[in-house]
Design an enzyme around this catalytic site. Structure first.
Site, mmCIF file in Angstrom:
data_model
loop_
_atom_site.group_PDB
_atom_site.id
_atom_site.type_symbol
_atom_site.label_atom_id
_atom_site.label_comp_id
_atom_site.label_asym_id
_atom_site.label_seq_id
_atom_site.Cartn_x
_atom_site.Cartn_y
_atom_site.Cartn_z
ATOM 1 N N LYS A 15 0.825 -1.213 0.000
ATOM 2 C CA LYS A 15 0.000 0.000 0.000
ATOM 3 C C LYS A 15 0.861 1.266 0.000
ATOM 4 O O LYS A 15 0.598 2.185 -0.774
ATOM 5 C CB LYS A 15 -0.932 0.036 1.217
ATOM 6 N N ARG A 90 -10.491 1.600 9.066
ATOM 7 C CA ARG A 90 -10.178 0.211 9.409
ATOM 8 C C ARG A 90 -11.371 -0.524 10.006
ATOM 9 O O ARG A 90 -11.280 -1.701 10.280
ATOM 10 C CB ARG A 90 -9.025 0.154 10.411
ATOM 11 N N ARG A 129 10.906 -7.882 5.322
ATOM 12 C CA ARG A 129 10.968 -6.488 5.770
ATOM 13 C C ARG A 129 11.521 -6.414 7.192
ATOM 14 O O ARG A 129 12.332 -5.540 7.518
ATOM 15 C CB ARG A 129 9.577 -5.845 5.707
ATOM 16 N N ARG A 135 12.901 -4.793 12.379
ATOM 17 C CA ARG A 135 11.682 -4.503 13.137
ATOM 18 C C ARG A 135 11.362 -5.664 14.075
ATOM 19 O O ARG A 135 10.968 -6.734 13.645
ATOM 20 C CB ARG A 135 10.517 -4.249 12.179
ATOM 21 N N ARG A 146 -1.850 -9.606 12.925
ATOM 22 C CA ARG A 146 -2.277 -8.395 12.200
ATOM 23 C C ARG A 146 -3.050 -8.764 10.934
ATOM 24 O O ARG A 146 -4.031 -8.104 10.593
ATOM 25 C CB ARG A 146 -1.067 -7.513 11.884
#
Length: 191
Positions: A15, A90, A129, A135, A146
């Protein structure tokens, strides 16, 4: 015609990448709710202080405050020619709030771009990622959770926008520029 777009899809589908490319193509700002919160926190705005009070307690920022932050951002001068909103809405109550904002601002939504990819592709992208960006919050368990939350709470909103004739579904797997070209062709065909 000004493009006022939502870009939706599960985490890891691209996105942010597509929002940036569409922003450049149409000359309109890409707005992520995360960026709006960071701006308000950094600048010590009243909205930022309110959000910080929830974040300091480890709580999610409530819809009412998120809605206020988004409405404030959509009222700024740089979005008069259009915008791309990433990360909002959301939930069904946020869709209702966005509808009310857009009606109040007299700025109808142009389209909703929904990127999609298979869950295993998303898991692999997110793990990659996590390795690249270091992360710690991107553990396989956290990523799966998620994705589950998106599937349960946000994905059903796509039907609302499909019913309104606003939904453009796009495969989020492939060459980045091919995906953007496909989105742009669909958007330009609607104008």
């Amino acid at each position: 015609m000004a493009q006022r777009l939502l870009i939706m899809g599960p985490q890891g589908v691209g996105k942010g990448t597509q929002a940036a490319l569409l922003s450049e193509h149409y000359g309109i700002p890409a707005i992520s709710t995360g960026d709006i919160f960071r701006y308000n926190l950094k600048n010590g705005t009243e909205l930022g202080k309110q959000a910080q009070s929830y974040m300091n307690k480890g709580e999610l920022v409530p819809d009412q405050l998120t809605n206020a932050v988004v409405e404030d951002r959509l009222g700024m001068d740089d979005v008069k020619g259009g915008w791309i909103l990433d990360g909002y809405p959301r939930s069904a109550p946020q869709v209702e709030a966005l509808d009310a904002m857009l009606e109040h601002l007299d700025t109808p939504l142009s389209a909703v771009v929904a990127l999609d990819a298979d869950r295993d592709v998303l898991m692999a992208r997110m793990q990659k990622r996590a390795q690249i960006e270091g992360r710690a919050d991107d553990t396989p368990e956290a990523i799966a959770k998620r994705l589950d939350v998106y599937a349960k709470e946000t994905e059903p909103l796509l039907q609302t926008y499909a019913d309104r004739g606003l939904l453009i579904k796009v495969n989020g797997v492939g060459e980045i520029n091919d995906i953007s070209a496909s989105i742009i062709a669909d958007l330009d065909a609607r104008s």
